[in-house]
Design a protein around this motif. Structure first.
Motif, PDB file in Angstrom:
ATOM      1  N   SER A  33       0.874  -1.015   0.020  1.00  0.00           N
ATOM      2  CA  SER A  33       0.189  -0.060   0.052  1.00  0.00           C
ATOM      3  C   SER A  33       0.677   1.343  -0.179  1.00  0.00           C
ATOM      4  CB  SER A  33      -0.780   0.235   1.160  1.00  0.00           C
ATOM      5  OG  SER A  33      -1.725   1.158   1.210  1.00  0.00           O
ATOM      6  N   ARG A  34       2.014   1.071   0.815  1.00  0.00           N
ATOM      7  CA  ARG A  34       2.707   2.396   0.731  1.00  0.00           C
ATOM      8  C   ARG A  34       3.648   2.847  -0.529  1.00  0.00           C
ATOM      9  NH1 ARG A  34       4.170   0.173   5.755  1.00  0.00           N
ATOM     10  NH2 ARG A  34       6.453  -0.700   5.008  1.00  0.00           N
ATOM     11  N   VAL A  35       3.785   1.561  -1.110  1.00  0.00           N
ATOM     12  CA  VAL A  35       4.667   1.563  -2.709  1.00  0.00           C
ATOM     13  C   VAL A  35       3.506   2.214  -3.525  1.00  0.00           C
ATOM     14  CG1 VAL A  35       5.218   0.349  -4.642  1.00  0.00           C
ATOM     15  CG2 VAL A  35       5.877  -0.347  -2.139  1.00  0.00           C
ATOM     16  N   GLU A  36       2.180   1.846  -3.767  1.00  0.00           N
ATOM     17  CA  GLU A  36       1.222   2.350  -4.648  1.00  0.00           C
ATOM     18  C   GLU A  36       1.110   3.832  -4.312  1.00  0.00           C
ATOM     19  OE1 GLU A  36      -2.676   0.914  -4.995  1.00  0.00           O
ATOM     20  OE2 GLU A  36      -1.860  -0.961  -5.926  1.00  0.00           O
ATOM     21  N   ASN A  37       1.140   4.356  -3.166  1.00  0.00           N
ATOM     22  CA  ASN A  37       0.988   5.600  -2.715  1.00  0.00           C
ATOM     23  C   ASN A  37       2.455   6.423  -2.670  1.00  0.00           C
ATOM     24  OD1 ASN A  37      -1.802   5.800  -1.946  1.00  0.00           O
ATOM     25  ND2 ASN A  37      -1.492   4.194  -0.418  1.00  0.00           N
ATOM     26  N   GLY A  38       3.406   6.001  -2.969  1.00  0.00           N
ATOM     27  CA  GLY A  38       4.557   6.579  -3.229  1.00  0.00           C
ATOM     28  C   GLY A  38       5.400   6.799  -1.819  1.00  0.00           C
ATOM     29  N   ARG A  39       4.893   6.207  -0.823  1.00  0.00           N
ATOM     30  CA  ARG A  39       5.716   6.321   0.532  1.00  0.00           C
ATOM     31  C   ARG A  39       7.005   5.417   0.801  1.00  0.00           C
ATOM     32  NH1 ARG A  39       0.347   6.708   2.033  1.00  0.00           N
ATOM     33  NH2 ARG A  39       0.619   4.870   3.421  1.00  0.00           N
ATOM     34  N   SER A  40       6.887   4.309  -0.175  1.00  0.00           N
ATOM     35  CA  SER A  40       7.874   3.258  -0.135  1.00  0.00           C
ATOM     36  C   SER A  40       8.603   2.861  -1.241  1.00  0.00           C
ATOM     37  CB  SER A  40       7.504   2.132   0.841  1.00  0.00           C
ATOM     38  OG  SER A  40       7.347   2.523   2.117  1.00  0.00           O
ATOM     39  N   ASN A  41       9.728   2.504  -1.504  1.00  0.00           N
ATOM     40  CA  ASN A  41      10.300   2.007  -2.696  1.00  0.00           C
ATOM     41  C   ASN A  41      10.247   0.442  -2.719  1.00  0.00           C
ATOM     42  OD1 ASN A  41      10.668   4.560  -3.977  1.00  0.00           O
ATOM     43  ND2 ASN A  41      12.532   4.762  -2.385  1.00  0.00           N
ATOM     44  N   ILE A  42       9.966  -0.094  -3.608  1.00  0.00           N
ATOM     45  CA  ILE A  42      10.059  -1.595  -4.037  1.00  0.00           C
ATOM     46  C   ILE A  42      11.167  -1.705  -4.609  1.00  0.00           C
ATOM     47  CG2 ILE A  42       8.608  -1.763  -6.127  1.00  0.00           C
ATOM     48  CD1 ILE A  42       7.553  -4.232  -4.966  1.00  0.00           C
ATOM     49  N   SER A  43      11.982  -2.924  -4.340  1.00  0.00           N
ATOM     50  CA  SER A  43      13.151  -3.514  -4.777  1.00  0.00           C
ATOM     51  C   SER A  43      12.903  -4.006  -6.215  1.00  0.00           C
ATOM     52  CB  SER A  43      13.817  -4.491  -3.877  1.00  0.00           C
ATOM     53  OG  SER A  43      13.238  -5.759  -4.052  1.00  0.00           O
ATOM     54  N   MET A  44      13.964  -4.078  -7.030  1.00  0.00           N
ATOM     55  CA  MET A  44      13.743  -4.752  -8.317  1.00  0.00           C
ATOM     56  C   MET A  44      13.367  -6.106  -8.314  1.00  0.00           C
ATOM     57  SD  MET A  44      13.703  -4.312 -11.656  1.00  0.00           S
ATOM     58  CE  MET A  44      13.965  -2.696 -11.872  1.00  0.00           C
ATOM     59  N   SER A  45      14.085  -6.719  -7.272  1.00  0.00           N
ATOM     60  CA  SER A  45      13.794  -8.386  -7.380  1.00  0.00           C
ATOM     61  C   SER A  45      12.315  -8.402  -6.880  1.00  0.00           C
ATOM     62  CB  SER A  45      14.435  -8.867  -6.366  1.00  0.00           C
ATOM     63  OG  SER A  45      14.405  -8.298  -4.869  1.00  0.00           O
ATOM     64  N   LYS A  46      11.894  -7.817  -5.860  1.00  0.00           N
ATOM     65  CA  LYS A  46      10.195  -8.037  -5.540  1.00  0.00           C
ATOM     66  C   LYS A  46       9.460  -7.552  -6.542  1.00  0.00           C
ATOM     67  CE  LYS A  46      11.136  -9.725  -1.466  1.00  0.00           C
ATOM     68  NZ  LYS A  46      10.484 -11.338  -1.266  1.00  0.00           N
ATOM     69  N   LEU A  47       9.754  -6.387  -7.269  1.00  0.00           N
ATOM     70  CA  LEU A  47       8.912  -5.993  -8.488  1.00  0.00           C
ATOM     71  C   LEU A  47       8.707  -7.026  -9.514  1.00  0.00           C
ATOM     72  CD1 LEU A  47       7.334  -3.764 -10.077  1.00  0.00           C
ATOM     73  CD2 LEU A  47       9.314  -2.954 -10.783  1.00  0.00           C
ATOM     74  N   ILE A  48      10.063  -7.742  -9.798  1.00  0.00           N
ATOM     75  CA  ILE A  48      10.084  -8.772 -10.869  1.00  0.00           C
ATOM     76  C   ILE A  48       9.176  -9.878 -10.297  1.00  0.00           C
ATOM     77  CG2 ILE A  48      11.310 -10.462 -11.931  1.00  0.00           C
ATOM     78  CD1 ILE A  48      13.425  -8.389 -12.285  1.00  0.00           C
ATOM     79  N   GLU A  49       9.314 -10.294  -9.222  1.00  0.00           N
ATOM     80  CA  GLU A  49       8.624 -11.530  -8.525  1.00  0.00           C
ATOM     81  C   GLU A  49       6.956 -11.063  -8.535  1.00  0.00           C
ATOM     82  OE1 GLU A  49       8.825 -14.178  -4.540  1.00  0.00           O
ATOM     83  OE2 GLU A  49       9.926 -12.578  -4.777  1.00  0.00           O
ATOM     84  N   LEU A  50       6.489  -9.926  -8.084  1.00  0.00           N
ATOM     85  CA  LEU A  50       5.141  -9.603  -8.245  1.00  0.00           C
ATOM     86  C   LEU A  50       4.558  -9.678  -9.790  1.00  0.00           C
ATOM     87  CD1 LEU A  50       4.684  -6.416  -5.918  1.00  0.00           C
ATOM     88  CD2 LEU A  50       3.706  -8.704  -5.605  1.00  0.00           C
ATOM     89  N   LEU A  51       5.302  -9.274 -10.643  1.00  0.00           N
ATOM     90  CA  LEU A  51       4.944  -9.319 -11.909  1.00  0.00           C
ATOM     91  C   LEU A  51       4.895 -10.535 -12.642  1.00  0.00           C
ATOM     92  CD1 LEU A  51       6.829  -5.991 -13.586  1.00  0.00           C
ATOM     93  CD2 LEU A  51       4.498  -6.252 -12.736  1.00  0.00           C
TER      94      LEU A  51
END
Length: 251
Positions: free
Chosen positions: A32-50
């Motif tokens: 939720s914080r990532v979506e709202n621009g309050r936290s940054n997601i790592s590339m590894s977690k982003l790729i895992e989500l996608l």
């Protein structure tokens, strides 16, 4: 468009709640914080989500693979200077998407070869782009994002492109792409491929704009050939000039 907003649009397109989209890969509160621009997601977690939701990297970052970005941002990226990238002011959403991708790579990539992309970043790009050779910066990005067994393809593409370009800026992009490939080979323990790539870079005719790239190649050549003292000397030289970040993905 920021990565958080892009994730939100993707989630809504799939008709999922934040809890469903985060899928236990990250916590719902963090997502939720990532979506709202309050936290940054790592590339590894982003790729895992996608990957989990069968969203290709190409579809998620399409503007990055097809769009243009000003030299200032590209130079900051190949210098691996995340702070300069964060200070860069994109002129439009297309540029913003590219800068977000570059910051994510520099902030979260550690040269890992453990990600499973289905389909892979390289396959995505080749499938969707009619003239992939025309966008040499895309190869620079793909050197970080593709599977380790596809890195050799990136090297081959860069070698073919080198004689086509004569300007210093294009050569910096292409040679830095080779540097990334070299470091990924080294990180993965593929020493033969790393040595070949280091020798390839070392054999490139000298240009004033490629001094750092040649130093980095010589650093790896010495490491791979067991010349630890010479490698340490080159590392100290890079550190004194605040360029040891160019070796960061090997540490």
């Amino acid at each position: 468009m920021k990565i958080g907003k892009r994730l939100k649009n993707t989630r809504k397109y799939l008709g999922l709640t934040q809890a469903q989209f985060s899928s236990g890969i990250v916590t719902e509160s963090f997502y939720s914080r990532v979506e709202n621009g309050r936290s940054n997601i790592s590339m590894s977690k982003l790729i895992e989500l996608l990957n989990y939701h069968h969203v290709s990297l190409y579809d998620f970052f399409e503007p990055a693979f097809e769009g243009n970005i000003e030299q200032q941002a590209i130079l900051a990226f190949i210098d691996r200077d995340c702070e300069r990238l964060k200070d860069y002011k994109p002129m439009n959403e297309r540029q913003e998407a590219v800068v977000d991708l570059m910051i994510s790579i520099l902030g979260g990539w550690k040269g890992s070869s453990s990600y499973s992309h289905e389909p892979t970043a390289l396959t995505d790009y080749l499938k969707h782009s009619e003239n992939p050779e025309k966008n040499i910066f895309a190869w620079c990005l793909l050197a970080y994002l593709c599977e380790i067994d596809e890195v050799a393809t990136v090297v081959d593409k860069v070698v073919l492109a080198l004689p086509v370009y004569s300007d210093d800026f294009s050569w910096r992009i292409l040679v830095n792409t080779l540097i990334t490939c070299l470091q990924r080979f080294y990180q993965a323990g593929m020493q033969a491929q790393a040595l070949i790539t280091a020798q390839l870079i070392d054999a490139i005719p000298p240009r004033s704009v490629l001094v750092l790239e040649h130093l980095v190649a010589k650093y790896y050549l010495n490491l791979l050939q067991g010349n630890q003292d010479q490698a340490a000397g080159i590392r100290r030289l890079l550190q004194v000039n605040n360029y040891d970040r160019l070796l960061a993905f090997t540490d």
